[in-house]
Design a protein around this motif. Structure first.
Motif, PDB file in Angstrom:
ATOM      1  N   GLN A  39     -13.870  43.737  14.338  1.00  0.00           N
ATOM      2  CA  GLN A  39     -13.628  42.715  15.363  1.00  0.00           C
ATOM      3  C   GLN A  39     -14.291  41.392  14.990  1.00  0.00           C
ATOM      4  OE1 GLN A  39     -11.422  42.949  17.624  1.00  0.00           O
ATOM      5  NE2 GLN A  39     -11.092  45.148  17.792  1.00  0.00           N
ATOM      6  N   HIS A  46      -9.957  33.767  14.161  1.00  0.00           N
ATOM      7  CA  HIS A  46      -9.535  33.069  15.379  1.00  0.00           C
ATOM      8  C   HIS A  46     -10.495  31.953  15.793  1.00  0.00           C
ATOM      9  CE1 HIS A  46      -5.966  35.397  16.374  1.00  0.00           C
ATOM     10  NE2 HIS A  46      -6.576  36.349  15.681  1.00  0.00           N
ATOM     11  N   THR A  80      -9.003  29.875  23.027  1.00  0.00           N
ATOM     12  CA  THR A  80      -9.108  31.103  22.234  1.00  0.00           C
ATOM     13  C   THR A  80     -10.177  30.951  21.160  1.00  0.00           C
ATOM     14  OG1 THR A  80      -6.778  31.592  22.635  1.00  0.00           O
ATOM     15  CG2 THR A  80      -7.835  32.724  20.775  1.00  0.00           C
ATOM     16  N   ALA A  84     -13.604  33.106  20.738  1.00  0.00           N
ATOM     17  CA  ALA A  84     -13.882  33.824  19.484  1.00  0.00           C
ATOM     18  C   ALA A  84     -15.251  33.425  18.933  1.00  0.00           C
ATOM     19  CB  ALA A  84     -12.782  33.540  18.455  1.00  0.00           C
ATOM     20  N   ASN A 105      -8.865  37.789  22.647  1.00  0.00           N
ATOM     21  CA  ASN A 105      -7.577  38.365  22.271  1.00  0.00           C
ATOM     22  C   ASN A 105      -6.546  38.217  23.389  1.00  0.00           C
ATOM     23  OD1 ASN A 105      -7.488  39.611  19.486  1.00  0.00           O
ATOM     24  ND2 ASN A 105      -9.482  40.289  20.241  1.00  0.00           N
ATOM     25  N   THR A 148      -2.951  39.803  13.954  1.00  0.00           N
ATOM     26  CA  THR A 148      -4.350  40.208  14.099  1.00  0.00           C
ATOM     27  C   THR A 148      -4.716  40.480  15.558  1.00  0.00           C
ATOM     28  OG1 THR A 148      -5.083  37.891  14.006  1.00  0.00           O
ATOM     29  CG2 THR A 148      -5.159  39.164  11.940  1.00  0.00           C
ATOM     30  N   HIS A 149      -4.055  39.830  16.505  1.00  0.00           N
ATOM     31  CA  HIS A 149      -4.282  40.176  17.912  1.00  0.00           C
ATOM     32  C   HIS A 149      -3.812  41.617  18.180  1.00  0.00           C
ATOM     33  CE1 HIS A 149      -5.844  36.522  19.568  1.00  0.00           C
ATOM     34  NE2 HIS A 149      -4.765  35.803  19.321  1.00  0.00           N
ATOM     35  N   ALA A 152      -6.295  43.905  16.666  1.00  0.00           N
ATOM     36  CA  ALA A 152      -7.537  43.932  17.445  1.00  0.00           C
ATOM     37  C   ALA A 152      -7.393  44.851  18.651  1.00  0.00           C
ATOM     38  CB  ALA A 152      -7.923  42.522  17.893  1.00  0.00           C
ATOM     39  N   PHE A 153      -6.271  44.750  19.351  1.00  0.00           N
ATOM     40  CA  PHE A 153      -6.059  45.620  20.511  1.00  0.00           C
ATOM     41  C   PHE A 153      -5.944  47.082  20.091  1.00  0.00           C
ATOM     42  CE2 PHE A 153      -4.515  41.725  22.831  1.00  0.00           C
ATOM     43  CZ  PHE A 153      -5.552  41.719  23.743  1.00  0.00           C
TER      44      PHE A 153
END
Length: 167
Positions: A39, A46, A80, A84, A105, A148-149, A152-153
């Motif tokens: 992460q 980001h 965002t 980050a 995210n 990448t979002h 990440a989730f």
């Protein structure tokens, strides 16, 4: 071929090389990392989203770029990026870090989906030349951000499942 068609082709094809690169090089590395390190890597990427403010600079974008699109894209990216950065600063405090990871995210996905929506409603493809120097952002940068979002989730959900299974 019309400029709008070229822009739409660019948008769609922008995902292809990033997906290929992501699957071959980035995803295996992220999956092998400790959840907090993975992460952190995504948050670092980001954290550069302050760059979206460029949509508000006259001369960098054309004078007829839809102001609603420009503002939403600029401030969504900026928010965002700030979230980050806060996550990166808070990495030593997991109780703060993890909510910030979720926040940046969520904000980032809302920003990108909103940009696509506004771009469609305001006919951004028909006015793609108004993006000026920022043309490369939706074509080259946004696909990696969205990928990448999603990653990440997925990693957050996987990490959560492991925590539940361990208890």
């Amino acid at each position: 071929m019309s400029p709008a068609m070229i822009f739409n082709i660019h948008l769609a094809l922008g995902y292809v090389p990033w997906l290929l690169c992501f699957v071959a090089y980035i995803w295996p590395r992220l999956r092998s990392m400790e959840p907090i390190e993975a992460q952190r890597a995504i948050a670092t990427l980001h954290s550069f989203r302050f760059f979206g403010l460029v949509f508000l600079i006259p001369g960098v974008v054309g004078p007829d770029l839809a102001p609603d699109f420009a503002s939403f894209a600029a401030y969504g990216d900026f928010a965002t990026g700030l979230l980050a950065k806060l996550a990166l600063v808070a990495v030593a405090r997991p109780a703060i870090f993890w909510p910030l990871v979720v926040a940046f995210n969520l904000a980032g996905v809302v920003d990108l989906v909103g940009d696509y929506y506004l771009g469609t409603v305001l006919d951004l493809p028909g006015h793609a030349g108004q993006l000026g120097a920022t043309y490369a952002i939706p074509i080259l940068y946004v696909p990696l951000l969205m990928i990448t979002h999603v990653a990440a989730f997925y990693l957050l959900a996987r990490s959560r499942r492991h925590q539940i299974a361990a208890t």
